[in-house]
Structure formats: structure tokens, C-alpha cells
Design an enzyme around this catalytic site. Sequence first.
Site, mmCIF file in Angstrom:
data_model
loop_
_atom_site.group_PDB
_atom_site.id
_atom_site.type_symbol
_atom_site.label_atom_id
_atom_site.label_comp_id
_atom_site.label_asym_id
_atom_site.label_seq_id
_atom_site.Cartn_x
_atom_site.Cartn_y
_atom_site.Cartn_z
ATOM 1 C CG ASP A 107 90.784 80.559 57.002
ATOM 2 O OD1 ASP A 107 90.329 80.726 57.648
ATOM 3 O OD2 ASP A 107 90.595 81.998 56.477
ATOM 4 C CE1 TYR A 115 97.969 81.995 58.106
ATOM 5 C CE2 TYR A 115 98.705 83.520 60.077
ATOM 6 C CZ TYR A 115 98.067 82.493 59.168
ATOM 7 O OH TYR A 115 97.093 81.279 59.826
#
Length: 268
Positions: free
Chosen positions: A52, A110
Site C-alpha cells: 500500500d 512482512y
Amino acid sequence: MKRVALLVQYDGSYFSGWQRQKNAISVQEMIEDALFKVSNQMIKTFAAGRTDSGVHASGQVVHFDIDFVIPSDRYANVLNSRLPSTIRILESVEVKKNWHACYSAVYRHYRYVINNSKIPNLFLNKWSWHRYQKSLDEFLMSKALNGMIGEHDFYAFQKSGSTRSTSVTTIKSIEIERTEDLILIDIKATGFLYGMVRSIVGQLVLVGEKKISPEIFKDRWVGKKKQDVHESAPANGLCFVNSVYQETIFKRIDKNDLFPKFVIRGYS
């Protein structure tokens, strides 16, 4: 026609995310524009993870198909000379025609970084969330993670606007480690929902500040109580570390070199 894979790093604070958009600058657009400058061909790229806006990557994996004279292992250098300094190609290799950066991935990794120091640090601001109001209890945060490993419905942690057909995914591991004032949250999963990691971190911080209990944290995601999940961690602390495949794709870069590292104030 050959298929080329790229190992990519980028500073997400300069981009609207990975995916090309009409009125914003994306990482995908920058790489595809660089490929056009090289080959005069409109090349479509595919990434392992669609990060994002504001999210960084230390080991994003990208592939594209091209019919051009440049050897596959030369694309890293050729593209770097045509990309902004906020995007770097670490390695480029030729892969099998049926290999896919996204669909061939076994899992993705992540990392979220929280700076829990009361003293601000300018050099950490871009890469971490400065959450200093209270000392975070990383042991309570770790306790809240009980039961999250495996296949579950994480609807409570999915932001509105997701295009996924299901909110079920599999978390392979999730770990919390404190190094002085830095708290590192590492999550590996087969796939991630839209806004999932930032929502999880936002809730974990509430646990660490003792605003909610580990039991309430679990009740929210198990009970799919999305309406109770309001806090979301900011994008700048999140980094796509890498994606893992059945076979070794990149030979020259050690996976340990992909971790975001801090070498200031004793952090490493």
C-alpha cells in the site's frame, strides 16, 4: 520471449504503493516506464505483494516477459540507471515460463518496526512508528498472539475496499522481538488481507499499552468483530521483507541481507 525476475527494494514514502494508478506515482509505473525506455516495449510487471501507499520493501519480487537482446542478469544494472534512487534492483535472473512472482510464492514475510523510545529520532521516523506515550509490554503482546498460527478467518483485520473473495488465510509464524527501544513484529503468511498487518499491529499496541487484554484481542479477531478494530498502525513502519518459493530464485543476495537494518544509536 523470456521471463525475468527482479529482486527489488524501494522507499515506500515516495510512492502510492506498488500498483499503477491513474493520478499517483507507483513503483510499478516507475519500473514499467524504465523497461519502456530500455526496450521501447510496453511491458507488464507482476509483483509478489501489492504494498500500500507508504509501505516499504526490502525484497519485493517482480517478474515480466520480454523479447529483447539484453541478458537477463543485466537488467538490474540497466534498470537502476533509469530508476529514481528510491527504487533499487538488487538482482535480475531468468526464470521458467510457468513461474509467477505472486502465484508461485509459498509465503510472504512482512516486518513492522515500532520505536518505543520517549526520545524522538529523526533517522528512524521514515522507517518506524514512533509510539512513545507508554512503554510497550512485548510479553503481553506476544501472549495475545496465541492461536493465530494456521488457517483462520481474519475478517476483523481486513480494511474496507478489499477485492479478495475470502478473508481466510494462513499465518505460518508471527514473532515479536524487542531490541532496546525497537520492537520488531515479523509475520509470515501465505497471503495478506488488505491492511491486515497494520490492523494487527494497531491492536497489539493497545495490548502492549494495557488498554485491552490479550483475551479481548483474540475475541475481536476470532469473533470477526471488525467494528471494534479502529486502530491501524501507520504505513511507514511496515516493510515487505521477501517472498519465499519452492526453489531458490536469486543466487547472489543472501536472504538475511534483505532485512531492514538500523545502524544508528546501537541498533543493528
